[in-house]
Design an enzyme around this catalytic site. Structure first.
Site, PDB file in Angstrom:
ATOM      1  N   TYR A 122     -17.242 -69.946  23.894  1.00 14.26           N
ATOM      2  CA  TYR A 122     -17.040 -69.255  23.150  1.00 14.26           C
ATOM      3  C   TYR A 122     -16.184 -68.195  23.852  1.00 14.26           C
ATOM      4  O   TYR A 122     -16.381 -67.862  25.146  1.00 14.26           O
ATOM      5  CB  TYR A 122     -18.667 -68.174  23.035  1.00 14.26           C
ATOM      6  CG  TYR A 122     -19.478 -69.159  21.795  1.00 14.26           C
ATOM      7  CD1 TYR A 122     -18.683 -69.981  20.876  1.00 14.26           C
ATOM      8  CD2 TYR A 122     -20.932 -68.322  21.683  1.00 14.26           C
ATOM      9  CE1 TYR A 122     -19.429 -70.212  19.754  1.00 14.26           C
ATOM     10  CE2 TYR A 122     -21.376 -69.268  20.934  1.00 14.26           C
ATOM     11  CZ  TYR A 122     -20.856 -69.951  19.631  1.00 14.26           C
ATOM     12  OH  TYR A 122     -21.722 -70.882  19.160  1.00 14.26           O
ATOM     13  N   ALA A 146     -21.729 -65.905   5.539  1.00 16.83           N
ATOM     14  CA  ALA A 146     -21.131 -66.822   5.300  1.00 16.83           C
ATOM     15  C   ALA A 146     -19.803 -66.069   5.010  1.00 16.83           C
ATOM     16  O   ALA A 146     -18.900 -66.445   4.604  1.00 16.83           O
ATOM     17  CB  ALA A 146     -21.611 -66.979   3.329  1.00 16.83           C
ATOM     18  N   GLY A 191     -18.616 -63.257   5.169  1.00 14.14           N
ATOM     19  CA  GLY A 191     -18.875 -62.074   4.989  1.00 14.14           C
ATOM     20  C   GLY A 191     -18.701 -62.726   3.268  1.00 14.14           C
ATOM     21  O   GLY A 191     -18.811 -60.426   2.602  1.00 14.14           O
TER      22      GLY A 191
END
Length: 327
Positions: A53, A219, A221
């Site tokens: 990340y 999901a 947005g």
């Protein structure tokens, strides 16, 4: 904040967990520190990251790798709050261009764990998660590596992510044969628009006592309702636009129900997940303190039987195998 056991383990985690994928990418260090401070102040004790990340997750692009863990490590050192959180991170994704800089060989697991510990500026990881299944590496080898990390005090629990039901079963039966605890959690995509894991993965998790940690609760947005300017950037992505078009009718019904319930679509979507018995904690991938606080509020919402029934009508699940498609 409410707390529950992570699967069958004795470990208690907050029902809302902090996802840190945006740290170092969409969210700079100063804003990331504010979010982590707000998380602690709101009772969140589960912090989730991954070695990859913080930058583009591509095997051909090395920039940004490890930035999320580095930011968390700086915050842990400056805040002195390491013992107040359950720290989770992941291994599997490419961390370099070498042939052994990825996946789940014992060679890579050992090196990746040591690198994560350095970036996180800590001596142990509470939940070390396999970011994806590696069917080219036998679980005997994977568990040997994890057992050694536990014996060395470098990790405490092991989790998986993006596993199929039969992967979970294979992993657990191999762990049991080795007299090892095995998996305590599985992190998987799960939300109202995507309930595919209800067919086989969730029954497997229930059978083995493994807690589910949903990622992507909104999901991407799609379930966030009308966006503000900041949220609108993400919803303009082609894949999200396709989903918005695909689910247009359902979303209209869903958002009317949310209005009737007096909660935002994002809050209802997360509250629905927390009503699923298998869910231990969900990942709130907040980019701002406001996003985080909205997720915390979702944890206080009670959906009655009528609301849950309507949500099932709008977003039906696949049913449990094999009864869903056989007698």
């Amino acid at each position: 904040m409410e707390y529950t056991h992570l699967g069958r383990s004795g470990l208690l985690v907050s029902r809302i967990g902090l996802g840190t994928m945006n740290f170092g990418d969409a969210t700079d260090q100063a804003a990331s520190f504010e979010i982590m401070d707000a998380a602690i102040n709101n009772g969140i004790n589960f912090f989730d990251s991954a070695d990859v990340y913080g930058g583009p997750q591509s095997p051909d692009l090395a920039q940004g790798y490890g930035t999320s863990e580095e930011i968390i490590g700086e915050w842990l050192t400056k805040s002195g709050r390491r013992n107040e959180i359950v720290l989770a991170t992941k291994v599997y994704q490419p961390m370099g261009l070498g042939p052994n800089d990825r996946r789940l060989s014992a060679y890579h697991i050992k090196r990746a764990c040591e690198a994560s510990l350095r970036r996180l500026q800590t001596d142990h990881i509470d939940v070390y998660q396999m970011h994806h299944v590696d069917r080219a590496t036998p679980f005997e080898e994977i568990w040997q590596a994890m057992e050694q990390l536990v014996a060395d005090g470098k990790i405490t629990y092991v989790g998986s992510s993006n596993y199929a039901g039969w992967d979970v079963a294979t992993a657990q039966l191999t762990a049991q044969h080795r007299h090892f605890l095995g998996l305590v959690s599985e992190q998987s995509q799960y939300n109202l628009t995507n309930r595919a894991i209800e067919r086989e993965l969730i029954p497997a998790l229930s059978h083995f006592g493994i807690g589910l940690i949903p990622w992507g609760p909104l999901a991407g947005g799609v379930l966030a309702g009308l966006p503000n300017d900041e949220d609108g950037v993400r919803r303009k992505a082609p894949e999200v636009q396709e989903q918005l078009h695909r689910f247009a009718g359902q979303l209209a019904d869903y958002e009317r129900l949310c209005d009737q319930l007096g909660h935002s679509p994002a809050e209802v979507a997360q509250a629905w997940l927390l009503h699923q018995p298998i869910v231990s904690t969900l990942i709130a991938g907040a980019r701002t303190v406001g996003h985080l606080e909205a997720s915390v509020h979702a944890g206080t919402i009670t959906l009655d039987a009528d609301a849950l029934s309507k949500l099932d009508q709008f977003w039906p699940g696949p049913g449990e195998a094999p009864q869903a498609y056989s007698w």
